[in-house]
Write a protein that holds these residues in place. Structure first.
Motif, PDB file in Angstrom:
ATOM      1  N   ARG A 127      36.149 -55.141   1.307  1.00 26.03           N
ATOM      2  CA  ARG A 127      37.490 -54.614   1.056  1.00 26.03           C
ATOM      3  C   ARG A 127      38.409 -54.893   2.239  1.00 26.03           C
ATOM      4  O   ARG A 127      39.538 -55.349   2.076  1.00 26.03           O
ATOM      5  CB  ARG A 127      37.403 -53.109   0.788  1.00 26.03           C
ATOM      6  N   ALA A 128      37.914 -54.628   3.427  1.00 23.36           N
ATOM      7  CA  ALA A 128      38.745 -54.864   4.604  1.00 23.36           C
ATOM      8  C   ALA A 128      38.864 -56.358   4.905  1.00 23.36           C
ATOM      9  O   ALA A 128      39.918 -56.844   5.282  1.00 23.36           O
ATOM     10  CB  ALA A 128      38.166 -54.128   5.806  1.00 23.36           C
TER      11      ALA A 128
ATOM     12  N   THR B 119      41.366 -58.362   2.548  1.00 18.53           N
ATOM     13  CA  THR B 119      42.772 -57.992   2.500  1.00 18.53           C
ATOM     14  C   THR B 119      43.721 -59.060   3.059  1.00 18.53           C
ATOM     15  O   THR B 119      44.717 -59.390   2.424  1.00 18.53           O
ATOM     16  CB  THR B 119      42.980 -56.654   3.233  1.00 18.53           C
TER      17      THR B 119
ATOM     18  N   LEU C  88      57.994 -61.062  -0.760  1.00 20.24           N
ATOM     19  CA  LEU C  88      58.221 -59.645  -0.987  1.00 20.24           C
ATOM     20  C   LEU C  88      57.043 -59.035  -1.726  1.00 20.24           C
ATOM     21  O   LEU C  88      56.515 -57.976  -1.350  1.00 20.24           O
ATOM     22  CB  LEU C  88      59.513 -59.475  -1.788  1.00 20.24           C
TER      23      LEU C  88
ATOM     24  N   VAL D 222      47.159 -52.220  -0.568  1.00 24.02           N
ATOM     25  CA  VAL D 222      45.765 -52.397  -0.168  1.00 24.02           C
ATOM     26  C   VAL D 222      45.483 -51.709   1.172  1.00 24.02           C
ATOM     27  O   VAL D 222      44.461 -51.068   1.342  1.00 24.02           O
ATOM     28  CB  VAL D 222      45.432 -53.900  -0.057  1.00 24.02           C
ATOM     29  N   ASP D 223      46.388 -51.840   2.134  1.00 23.63           N
ATOM     30  CA  ASP D 223      46.149 -51.306   3.467  1.00 23.63           C
ATOM     31  C   ASP D 223      47.086 -50.148   3.752  1.00 23.63           C
ATOM     32  O   ASP D 223      48.282 -50.345   3.958  1.00 23.63           O
ATOM     33  CB  ASP D 223      46.362 -52.422   4.516  1.00 23.63           C
ATOM     34  N   PRO D 224      46.560 -48.917   3.790  1.00 25.52           N
ATOM     35  CA  PRO D 224      47.435 -47.751   3.967  1.00 25.52           C
ATOM     36  C   PRO D 224      48.173 -47.741   5.298  1.00 25.52           C
ATOM     37  O   PRO D 224      49.170 -47.056   5.444  1.00 25.52           O
ATOM     38  CB  PRO D 224      46.458 -46.571   3.889  1.00 25.52           C
ATOM     39  N   ARG D 225      47.687 -48.528   6.263  1.00 23.16           N
ATOM     40  CA  ARG D 225      48.333 -48.481   7.579  1.00 23.16           C
ATOM     41  C   ARG D 225      49.741 -49.057   7.545  1.00 23.16           C
ATOM     42  O   ARG D 225      50.549 -48.756   8.399  1.00 23.16           O
ATOM     43  CB  ARG D 225      47.505 -49.249   8.606  1.00 23.16           C
TER      44      ARG D 225
ATOM     45  N   ARG E  59      51.831 -48.750   4.995  1.00 19.17           N
ATOM     46  CA  ARG E  59      52.734 -48.016   4.108  1.00 19.17           C
ATOM     47  C   ARG E  59      53.881 -47.398   4.878  1.00 19.17           C
ATOM     48  O   ARG E  59      53.741 -47.036   6.040  1.00 19.17           O
ATOM     49  CB  ARG E  59      51.960 -46.922   3.388  1.00 19.17           C
ATOM     50  N   LEU E  60      54.994 -47.246   4.203  1.00 15.66           N
ATOM     51  CA  LEU E  60      56.149 -46.651   4.859  1.00 15.66           C
ATOM     52  C   LEU E  60      55.877 -45.180   5.106  1.00 15.66           C
ATOM     53  O   LEU E  60      55.260 -44.500   4.299  1.00 15.66           O
ATOM     54  CB  LEU E  60      57.387 -46.802   3.973  1.00 15.66           C
TER      55      LEU E  60
ATOM     56  N   HIS F 219      36.896 -46.021   8.655  1.00 18.00           N
ATOM     57  CA  HIS F 219      37.451 -47.123   7.873  1.00 18.00           C
ATOM     58  C   HIS F 219      38.949 -46.917   7.669  1.00 18.00           C
ATOM     59  O   HIS F 219      39.365 -45.863   7.197  1.00 18.00           O
ATOM     60  CB  HIS F 219      36.751 -47.215   6.520  1.00 18.00           C
TER      61      HIS F 219
ATOM     62  N   PHE G 161      41.041 -47.935   5.573  1.00 15.90           N
ATOM     63  CA  PHE G 161      41.604 -47.954   4.214  1.00 15.90           C
ATOM     64  C   PHE G 161      41.316 -46.696   3.406  1.00 15.90           C
ATOM     65  O   PHE G 161      41.873 -46.522   2.339  1.00 15.90           O
ATOM     66  CB  PHE G 161      41.052 -49.152   3.430  1.00 15.90           C
TER      67      PHE G 161
ATOM     68  N   HIS H 146      44.550 -43.354  10.653  1.00 17.35           N
ATOM     69  CA  HIS H 146      45.609 -43.689  11.597  1.00 17.35           C
ATOM     70  C   HIS H 146      46.643 -42.591  11.715  1.00 17.35           C
ATOM     71  O   HIS H 146      47.483 -42.616  12.614  1.00 17.35           O
ATOM     72  CB  HIS H 146      46.282 -45.014  11.206  1.00 17.35           C
TER      73      HIS H 146
END
Lengths: 389, 228, 351
Positions: free
Chosen positions: B147-148, B151, B212, B221-224, B226-227, C112, C114, C161
């Protein structure tokens, strides 16, 4: 704009802010991180000022601002009599002969494609200086001085261990005989047996060349070993600054007390008989720092006034500066590592470890015998759940 | 001019999409296969194939395939483009070779990319944590490492698809497919300035939109990213 | 400590002659050789050493995290009557995160990025016992509260995070404790954290240990942390255990010159300042080409006192010098003790 005699560095009201940008469709500045917010100090000739603080305290930003590696937002920086914050990159070049830097990570701070000779000799080439006897001779003399084999002139950094790489970094920093070296966590990436070698080397070089150090580190024992004076930072502000022995034996700021009490001492008898001042919660966000004193949200001394009024850094004793409305002169025995700990019978006043249950409370000073509490400055731990995010 | 682009666009769309599916499937699965057998012969074999695929120019593969499959052995009729809605069978017959030609280079690239990404994540601390939790090895590999590791491939894939949607000049020319690439070539040869401008505009728009979409997809996919 | 009684017949954890080696392109990396250890239930053993000493590899071997395909592992690890080195992979997997749990140095990279922290914890629950999502979440939430996470009912849906370093390590601890392990291995759990946060985490581990009666192996390079938490200490150097002792004995009467060297080289806040530190000269050995005799010999200032160059040619054994105190050194015991007394006297301010 002038420095007093014997002063190599004067920093006045240094402020370094970083813009916070939103990463939306239309990027815009949504706030500021006040990494350094009004910091003033001086470093004297052949003196080491230790700058300690935890992550987020702004100590590294101070180090970089002093050498203009990041542009300060405001304030003055005077190196050897010259104000430098208004200089262009080009005009800064001569200043870089006077002030150099040693970095934390000896693995990433050296260009892996350059030879050791090239790295240490770079300052000569960049500044257009021809040392007597030529660059190679000068570099090899430097290598010898910092404890490297001069025959390794043509080797690459990856052939050296961490400690040796830090020696390379030190040789490069002293090549131009600077007056000031800013050391940013120079030993924290090294093993303990190697740390001592580097600390001794820095001290010897100071004696030999009359160097001044601004020594930025988080390890309080290391800072004590090398510093003449120590400044403590928290969330962009100076909390306390004093001569070394004063700050370790008789600190006044509650944060300094907390820091010192948190460092475990390598002596099981003493250590198991100590108790700590537990700081509650986390560092507040530097984007939205607390009003008044920035430390008040985690301070065992905090009172109404602390949230309203910013405590100025004032000289309470000669050379001892504290930014606190309610400084703490003495802590109960058994807390902290003030010198009297050594004299008390170990374990007598120990309040022991925190009770089980996982809730880490503020200072457990309640549990100490009442006799041990100082009269002049009552300690009143307060139940607080405030926690800025 | 618009009409020309409108007629050419579907051809390119089908060409790019088909090739995309082909190379993503082959590239990622072979890449994972190589990573799981890191250092052993399946890994070396896959990497060898990747190197060959990477080195062969697409016009060469195209001409070789036409020569053998169509001219020499007659396994497939000579390509003549037809919409999948009119005659799906003939559509497939026509498109299979262009798809392969177009996919070879990217398959080789994605095999390599996937393998390296997955190998890198195998060394991540959180994969070790997943093992320390006592998760079955399959869960560790699929849920935590892949998954990671996959991405970043989303980004690369989206952009590569976008470039292809702007026209695959060589492939379209070899197989005489009336797509945007072929149209671009003829417009340049005929110095048809409005048409050149039109195709450029369409291509640019596709790339910007794809950018875009990829960014938004990445945030899913990657929550980091996200706004706040 | 829940148990402090006399030695039982079989220690809770016993390692016999463990060796781990990794073949690499540059040669065979002998990460760990001849490591023997034992711990009683409910106690805390600290393994102290510098980078490359083999302390983390030892921990990963106990945890069954050594990749058996790529590494050569020999010896025996007995945990509560079960042998782990020869254990089938599926049984080992059931043990990991169940009876034995581990926390790591960097809580940011160990979680992790995610997945929400709650789901990472419930995943650990489901790996060992089957239960509904709601029940698992309730257990996870309870554990997050017990490790001192404020507003745990909101934090449980955060991504790693979004948490501070200290909070992330608390999450890691919650995840490790979720299946009520009997052995917790903490591999440099506070090295990436600030000193005030380190204090919080160490106290948390100590209080949870008291609450759950867990046996703890604390891997660290920090002699202050060892003094703070450990009942016994094993000092590792060059892939070997060079000294084992009860914590008080190790600091008061260390006998291995390396241990003495470590104690002399650290700056300390509880002593009068000395002008210079006493570093150990030289650099640690490469695990690919270890010295043929004592691995510490090239840096040892006392090896010339041993006759016939034994330090250069003969690997010393780890031998008991007094009850519970083992030393790997060729020097005669009497001479070691004299050296130790002299060095510690100087350190204590006699200089």
């Amino acid at each position: 704009m002038t420095t007093e005699a014997g002063e190599i560095l004067r920093v006045s009201d240094l402020r370094t802010y970083f813009p916070v940008r939103s990463h939306g469709l239309i990027p815009h500045v949504v706030g500021q991180v006040k990494a350094v917010d009004g910091v003033s100090f001086t470093v004297g000739s052949a003196e080491t000022l230790g700058l300690v603080g935890e992550s987020g305290s702004g100590k590294t930003t101070v180090a970089r601002s002093v050498l203009m590696l990041v542009r300060p937002t405001g304030g003055e920086i005077v190196i050897d009599g010259q104000e430098i914050t208004h200089l262009s990159s080009k005009a800064l070049m001569p200043m870089r002969r006077k002030a150099q830097m040693i970095f934390q990570d000896p693995y990433n701070a050296l260009n892996p494609r350059h030879t050791v000779g090239g790295i240490i000799g770079a300052p000569y080439r960049i500044q257009g200086i021809q040392p007597p006897g030529g660059v190679r001779t000068a570099v090899q003399a430097l290598m010898e001085r910092v404890g490297l084999n001069p025959e390794h002139y043509n080797r690459y950094p990856n052939e050296f261990s961490g400690g040796q790489r830090q020696r390379i970094g030190i040789a490069r920093a002293i090549a131009l005989r600077p007056k000031l070296i800013v050391c940013d966590e120079p030993v924290s990436a090294l093993d303990v047996s190697i740390q001592a070698q580097i600390i001794n080397l820095l001290r010897d070089l100071q004696h030999e060349f009359g160097l001044s150090y601004l020594f930025v580190a988080h390890d309080l024992a290391v800072v004590r070993q090398i510093s003449h004076r120590v400044a403590v930072m928290y969330l962009g502000h100076l909390m306390e600054m004093a001569p070394r022995n004063t700050i370790y034996a008789a600190p006044l700021h509650p944060y300094t007390h907390s820091l010192l009490s948190a460092v475990p001492i390598p002596d099981p008898v003493l250590q198991k008989g100590r108790s700590r001042i537990m700081l509650e919660g986390d560092l507040p966000s530097p984007i939205n720092p607390p009003s008044g004193c920035v430390f008040r949200t985690r301070c065992f001394q905090a009172q109404e006034r602390c949230s309203v009024e910013v405590p100025p850094l004032v000289e309470l004793e000669p050379g001892h500066y504290v930014a606190c409305h309610f400084p703490v002169a003495t802590l109960p025995a058994g807390v902290g590592i003030a010198r009297d700990v050594l004299e008390t019978e170990p374990g007598v006043s120990a309040s022991g470890l925190q009770p089980a249950g996982g809730q880490v409370s503020s200072a457990q000073l309640d549990s100490l015998p009442a006799d041990d509490r100082p009269d002049s400055t009552p300690l009143r731990p307060q139940e607080r759940v405030r926690r800025s995010r | 001019m618009l009409t020309l682009i409108e007629t050419a666009a579907p051809t390119t769309f089908w060409l790019a999409t088909g090739a995309f599916i082909l190379w993503i499937t082959a590239g990622i699965s072979l890449g994972i296969f190589a990573a799981l057998n890191h250092g052993h012969w399946p890994d070396r074999l896959v990497m060898g194939i990747s190197l060959v695929g990477y080195s062969l120019p697409s016009f060469f593969i195209g001409l070789v395939l036409i020569f053998f499959v169509i001219l020499q052995f007659g396994w497939l009729p000579f390509p003549s483009y037809i919409s999948p809605f009119d005659n799906p069978f003939q559509f497939l017959q026509t498109m299979i070779l262009p798809w392969i030609v177009l996919a070879v280079l990217n398959t080789a690239f994605y095999m390599r990319l996937t393998r390296n990404q997955v190998l890198e994540t195998f060394n991540e601390d959180y994969v070790r944590t997943a093992r320390a939790k006592g998760l079955p090895e399959r869960t560790v590999v699929v849920k935590h490492a892949l998954r990671a590791g996959l991405t970043p491939i989303v980004t690369a894939a989206g952009m590569d698809l976008a470039y292809l949607l702007g026209g695959a000049i060589i492939t379209e020319s070899i197989f005489s497919l009336p797509g945007l690439g072929a149209l671009a070539v003829s417009s340049v040869l005929e110095s048809d300035l409005p048409l050149i401008a039109g195709i450029t505009l369409v291509t640019a728009t596709i790339v910007i939109v794809a950018n875009l979409v990829v960014d938004l997809l990445y945030a899913v996919v990657d929550p980091r990213v996200r706004l706040a | 400590m829940t148990t402090s009684g006399g030695p039982t017949e079989n220690p809770f954890l016993e390692i016999k002659d463990l060796a781990v080696a990794f073949p690499t392109e540059d040669g065979l990396v002998r990460a760990v050789e001849g490591v023997s250890l034992s711990i009683e239930r409910g106690r805390t053993l600290a393994i102290v050493g510098e980078s490359g000493s083999g302390k983390s590899v030892t921990a990963q071997a106990i945890m069954g995290l050594i990749d058996r395909k790529s590494a050569k592992m020999t010896g025996e690890i007995w945990l509560d009557g079960q042998e782990l080195v020869g254990m089938p992979a599926d049984e080992l997997q059931a043990l990991r995160g169940g009876k034995v749990a581990m926390i790591f140095q960097d809580p940011m990279s160990s979680l992790h990025p995610f997945y929400r922290v709650g789901s990472q914890i419930t995943e650990a629950i489901n790996a060992h016992r089957k239960m509904g999502a709601k029940a698992a979440r309730a257990i996870a939430l309870d554990m997050l509260r017990r490790v001192g996470i404020p507003a745990a009912d909101r934090r449980i849906d955060d991504y790693p995070h979004q948490l501070s370093g200290g909070m992330r390590q608390r999450v890691m601890i919650a995840m490790a404790l979720i299946n009520a392990p009997e052995l917790l291995i903490a591999d440099e759990p506070t090295t990436a954290l600030d000193v005030t946060v380190q204090a919080q985490i160490l106290e948390l581990i100590a209080s949870l240990q008291g609450e759950f009666g867990i046996t703890v192996i604390m891997i660290t390079h920090d002699l202050g942390i060892v003094a703070d938490v450990a009942d016994e200490v094993a000092v590792m150097y060059g892939g070997r255990i060079v000294e084992v002792a009860p914590t008080g004995v190790l600091y008061a009467q260390p006998e291995m010159p390396y241990t003495l060297g470590l104690l002399s080289s650290i700056p300390r806040m509880d002593r009068e300042l000395s002008e210079r530190l006493e570093p150990i000269p030289g650099n640690p050995p490469s695990p690919i080409s270890l010295p043929p005799g004592c691995v510490f010999q090239p840096r040892c200032t006392y090896s010339d006192r041993v006759a016939a160059g034994a330090c250069l040619n003969v690997r010393p054994e780890l031998l008991e010098t007094s009850a519970g105190h083992l030393v790997r050194c060729h020097l005669p015991a009497e001479e070691r003790r004299q050296i130790s007394r002299d060095v510690l006297n100087v350190l204590a301010g006699g200089s």
